[in-house]
Motif scaffolding. Structure first.
Motif: not given
Length: 177
Positions: A163-171
């Motif tokens: 989840a954290g990596m996906k949020i980082g990717y999105d940003l």
């Protein structure tokens, strides 16, 4: 352009590899003592929600744009995944997971459309091949690490890291494009 976007897609695919069906099934079984029938039903409903999201993506992208659709549906889905890891009851986790699955796949058709829009027509097959290969590579590597993290750190670790990596990717995607 393809290198830059492939690098971002690699982050997302590694994160997704932490969240494969087998690992999530194991999580639901170990964390909530969910039976095979309950887990099978959950994933049936989750995949049905994924299918619905593909139709919703086109509608939403026409209104807010491709990148915004990718980012503004993906971040809430990742936050729901964090909640799945933290809630105390299976029914709560299952409900959050299904809502997550309604949102998480909206980036697939929009991502593909975006790649096709930013490359020349004669590069589209190559660009699609490269970005797909990068995504498959990330999916292949991550479950290996996720298994060790589940055993060596905590059961929910892959969900939280994914989840954290996906949020980082999105940003990063939103900032870059």
């Amino acid at each position: 352009m393809v290198r830059r976007i492939s690098g971002l897609f690699l982050i997302d695919s590694v994160a997704g590899g932490f969240l494969g069906t087998a690992l999530l099934s194991y999580f639901f079984f170990e964390r909530f003592d969910a039976g095979a029938g309950a887990i099978a039903t959950l994933f049936f409903l989750a995949r049905a929600a994924n299918a619905v999201s593909h139709f919703g993506a086109a509608w939403l992208a026409a209104r807010i744009g491709l990148i915004n659709t990718m980012v503004f549906t993906h971040i809430p889905s990742s936050l729901m995944l964090v909640a799945v890891a933290l809630v105390p009851e299976f029914w709560m986790a299952a409900a959050l997971f299904i809502v997550r699955e309604l949102l998480v796949e909206m980036d697939v058709p929009t991502r593909q459309s975006y790649v096709m829009a930013v490359v020349r027509p004669e590069e589209r097959t190559w660009a699609s091949g490269v970005t797909t290969l990068v995504r498959m590579g990330g999916w292949a590597v991550a479950p290996f690490a996720a298994g060790f993290l589940m055993q060596g750190v905590a059961l929910a670790t892959p969900l939280l890291i994914g989840a954290g990596m996906k949020i980082g990717y999105d940003l990063l995607l939103w900032k870059s494009f």
